[in-house]
Design a protein around this motif. Structure first.
Motif, PDB file in Angstrom:
ATOM      1  N   PRO A 177       1.823  13.131 -10.615  1.00 38.86           N
ATOM      2  CA  PRO A 177       3.382  13.595 -10.766  1.00 38.86           C
ATOM      3  C   PRO A 177       4.183  12.412 -11.065  1.00 38.86           C
ATOM      4  O   PRO A 177       3.954  11.242 -10.678  1.00 38.86           O
ATOM      5  CB  PRO A 177       3.881  14.377  -9.720  1.00 38.86           C
ATOM      6  N   LYS A 178       5.045  12.764 -12.100  1.00 38.78           N
ATOM      7  CA  LYS A 178       6.131  11.475 -12.172  1.00 38.78           C
ATOM      8  C   LYS A 178       6.852  11.213 -10.980  1.00 38.78           C
ATOM      9  O   LYS A 178       7.494  12.007 -10.220  1.00 38.78           O
ATOM     10  CB  LYS A 178       7.113  11.787 -13.312  1.00 38.78           C
ATOM     11  N   ARG A 179       6.997   9.969 -10.928  1.00 39.65           N
ATOM     12  CA  ARG A 179       7.792   9.415  -9.458  1.00 39.65           C
ATOM     13  C   ARG A 179       9.157   9.460  -9.631  1.00 39.65           C
ATOM     14  O   ARG A 179       9.628   9.200 -10.734  1.00 39.65           O
ATOM     15  CB  ARG A 179       7.482   7.984  -9.169  1.00 39.65           C
ATOM     16  N   GLN A 186       0.843  -1.200  -0.196  1.00 37.89           N
ATOM     17  CA  GLN A 186       0.109   0.017   0.007  1.00 37.89           C
ATOM     18  C   GLN A 186       0.756   1.377   0.097  1.00 37.89           C
ATOM     19  O   GLN A 186       1.628   1.387   0.944  1.00 37.89           O
ATOM     20  CB  GLN A 186      -0.742   0.091   1.339  1.00 37.89           C
ATOM     21  N   GLY A 187       0.516   2.192  -0.969  1.00 35.20           N
ATOM     22  CA  GLY A 187       1.390   3.429  -0.821  1.00 35.20           C
ATOM     23  C   GLY A 187       2.830   3.116  -1.520  1.00 35.20           C
ATOM     24  O   GLY A 187       3.591   4.342  -1.682  1.00 35.20           O
ATOM     25  N   GLN A 188       3.167   2.327  -2.129  1.00 32.07           N
ATOM     26  CA  GLN A 188       4.394   1.807  -2.570  1.00 32.07           C
ATOM     27  C   GLN A 188       4.502   2.116  -4.174  1.00 32.07           C
ATOM     28  O   GLN A 188       3.463   1.779  -4.788  1.00 32.07           O
ATOM     29  CB  GLN A 188       5.244   0.450  -2.434  1.00 32.07           C
ATOM     30  N   ALA A 189       5.723   2.311  -4.836  1.00 29.79           N
ATOM     31  CA  ALA A 189       5.746   2.060  -5.925  1.00 29.79           C
ATOM     32  C   ALA A 189       5.347   0.705  -6.736  1.00 29.79           C
ATOM     33  O   ALA A 189       5.626  -0.427  -6.193  1.00 29.79           O
ATOM     34  CB  ALA A 189       7.272   2.399  -6.529  1.00 29.79           C
ATOM     35  N   PHE A 190       4.697   0.848  -7.868  1.00 31.29           N
ATOM     36  CA  PHE A 190       4.315  -0.463  -8.396  1.00 31.29           C
ATOM     37  C   PHE A 190       5.602  -1.227  -8.995  1.00 31.29           C
ATOM     38  O   PHE A 190       6.355  -0.943  -9.377  1.00 31.29           O
ATOM     39  CB  PHE A 190       3.356  -0.347  -9.650  1.00 31.29           C
ATOM     40  N   ASP A 195       2.737   8.768 -10.161  1.00 33.71           N
ATOM     41  CA  ASP A 195       2.261   7.968 -10.998  1.00 33.71           C
ATOM     42  C   ASP A 195       2.699   6.738 -11.053  1.00 33.71           C
ATOM     43  O   ASP A 195       3.735   6.476 -10.176  1.00 33.71           O
ATOM     44  CB  ASP A 195       2.535   8.231 -12.432  1.00 33.71           C
ATOM     45  N   GLU A 196       1.897   5.479 -10.897  1.00 30.96           N
ATOM     46  CA  GLU A 196       2.205   4.224 -10.902  1.00 30.96           C
ATOM     47  C   GLU A 196       2.534   3.844  -9.228  1.00 30.96           C
ATOM     48  O   GLU A 196       3.416   3.120  -9.003  1.00 30.96           O
ATOM     49  CB  GLU A 196       3.252   3.744 -11.772  1.00 30.96           C
ATOM     50  N   THR A 197       1.690   4.296  -8.580  1.00 32.48           N
ATOM     51  CA  THR A 197       1.579   3.915  -6.908  1.00 32.48           C
ATOM     52  C   THR A 197       0.405   3.026  -6.721  1.00 32.48           C
ATOM     53  O   THR A 197      -0.464   3.192  -7.233  1.00 32.48           O
ATOM     54  CB  THR A 197       1.693   5.355  -6.229  1.00 32.48           C
ATOM     55  N   VAL A 198       0.774   2.216  -5.852  1.00 31.43           N
ATOM     56  CA  VAL A 198      -0.106   1.258  -5.425  1.00 31.43           C
ATOM     57  C   VAL A 198      -0.946   2.042  -4.850  1.00 31.43           C
ATOM     58  O   VAL A 198      -1.076   2.421  -3.651  1.00 31.43           O
ATOM     59  CB  VAL A 198       0.348   0.078  -4.559  1.00 31.43           C
ATOM     60  N   ALA A 199      -2.462   2.336  -5.104  1.00 33.76           N
ATOM     61  CA  ALA A 199      -3.428   2.972  -4.480  1.00 33.76           C
ATOM     62  C   ALA A 199      -4.216   2.061  -3.450  1.00 33.76           C
ATOM     63  O   ALA A 199      -4.681   2.617  -2.516  1.00 33.76           O
ATOM     64  CB  ALA A 199      -4.519   3.667  -5.480  1.00 33.76           C
ATOM     65  N   GLN A 200      -4.400   0.832  -3.985  1.00 30.74           N
ATOM     66  CA  GLN A 200      -5.233  -0.244  -3.029  1.00 30.74           C
ATOM     67  C   GLN A 200      -4.842  -1.437  -3.151  1.00 30.74           C
ATOM     68  O   GLN A 200      -4.542  -1.965  -4.218  1.00 30.74           O
ATOM     69  CB  GLN A 200      -6.773   0.029  -3.155  1.00 30.74           C
ATOM     70  N   VAL A 201      -4.654  -2.329  -2.096  1.00 31.41           N
ATOM     71  CA  VAL A 201      -4.426  -3.738  -2.016  1.00 31.41           C
ATOM     72  C   VAL A 201      -5.727  -4.503  -1.981  1.00 31.41           C
ATOM     73  O   VAL A 201      -6.293  -4.411  -0.808  1.00 31.41           O
ATOM     74  CB  VAL A 201      -3.297  -3.999  -0.956  1.00 31.41           C
ATOM     75  N   TYR A 202      -6.014  -5.180  -2.917  1.00 30.38           N
ATOM     76  CA  TYR A 202      -7.231  -6.194  -2.758  1.00 30.38           C
ATOM     77  C   TYR A 202      -6.822  -7.580  -2.241  1.00 30.38           C
ATOM     78  O   TYR A 202      -7.738  -8.066  -1.553  1.00 30.38           O
ATOM     79  CB  TYR A 202      -7.585  -6.448  -4.430  1.00 30.38           C
ATOM     80  N   GLN A 203      -5.699  -7.870  -2.460  1.00 34.12           N
ATOM     81  CA  GLN A 203      -5.436  -9.069  -1.897  1.00 34.12           C
ATOM     82  C   GLN A 203      -3.816  -9.169  -1.722  1.00 34.12           C
ATOM     83  O   GLN A 203      -3.044  -8.828  -2.569  1.00 34.12           O
ATOM     84  CB  GLN A 203      -5.654 -10.396  -2.798  1.00 34.12           C
ATOM     85  N   LYS A 204      -3.406  -9.373  -0.539  1.00 36.00           N
ATOM     86  CA  LYS A 204      -2.038  -9.530  -0.279  1.00 36.00           C
ATOM     87  C   LYS A 204      -1.259 -10.548  -1.142  1.00 36.00           C
ATOM     88  O   LYS A 204      -1.997 -11.653  -1.286  1.00 36.00           O
ATOM     89  CB  LYS A 204      -1.489  -9.808   1.301  1.00 36.00           C
TER      90      LYS A 204
END
Length: 218
Positions: free
Chosen positions: A210-212, A158-162, A180-189
């Protein structure tokens, strides 16, 4: 006159045997080379037969040696094949035993957690649902500790770079406030065992932000 004729006849009579002997001697001398030639021919024939016999014996010995060598190689091949089959069976049995022992150790650690689940269910059935949530949370924590003991680690980004190696994007979400391309939500660990990813985390990733910034290399 009669005496002279008589002497002549006697000389002639004596000369006839001498001439016969001479003829026999000539014939004997002529026959001698033929006998020697025949003897030589017989000797050569005997030598040829002996040489051929020796060749036959040598060939028979060679064939016998080759057959013995082939039999020895076949025996060695069969022994090696039997040893390989035994080794394969032994390693397969050892691998199966190791797998059983590994699973046995994990199950022994999980059994107390199953006991806690049964006690929580019994408590809820007897006293209602009050306090059930706390019990389930405690059991979940205990399960996590058991699996962590065996090297299992949760992937909760959660909240980390993809990261395509550990995350599986199932959707994108517009969010200008997140890079951009940040984990917005975790559906399943997800989970990893050591360095191996057993299951990637199912996540949504942000777009439109914004660009990471690139992380500094180690």
């Amino acid at each position: 006159m009669a005496a002279d004729e008589k002497n002549a006849d006697e000389r002639e009579a004596r000369e006839i045997p001498i001439e016969g002997l001479e003829d026999e001697a000539v014939e004997a001398e002529a026959a001698a080379p033929c006998a020697e030639e025949q003897q030589d021919a017989d000797g050569e024939a005997a030598a040829d037969i002996e040489q051929e016999a020796q060749a036959v014996v040598a060939e028979a010995e060679r064939i016998a040696a080759a057959e013995a060598e082939a039999a020895a190689m076949k025996d060695r091949y069969l022994r090696l094949q039997a040893e390989w089959d035994n080794y394969r069976k032994r390693t397969a049995e050892e691998a199966a035993d190791m797998k059983i022992r590994a699973a046995e150790k994990v199950m022994q650690d999980v059994l107390p957690v199953l006991d806690d689940f049964e006690r929580a269910i019994a408590h809820a059935e007897q006293n209602g649902e009050e306090g059930l949530l706390d019990g389930v949370k405690a059991i979940s924590t205990k399960i996590g500790q058991v699996f962590a003991k065996h090297g299992l680690e949760a992937i909760d980004p959660q909240g980390q770079a993809f990261d395509a190696l550990e995350h599986q994007a199932v959707a994108t979400v517009e969010n200008a406030d997140m890079p951009d391309e940040t984990v917005a939500q975790v559906y399943q660990k997800g989970y990893r065992l050591g360095k191996k990813v057993l299951r990637p985390a199912m996540v949504t990733i942000s777009t439109g932000g914004p660009k990471r910034e690139e992380e500094p290399s180690a």
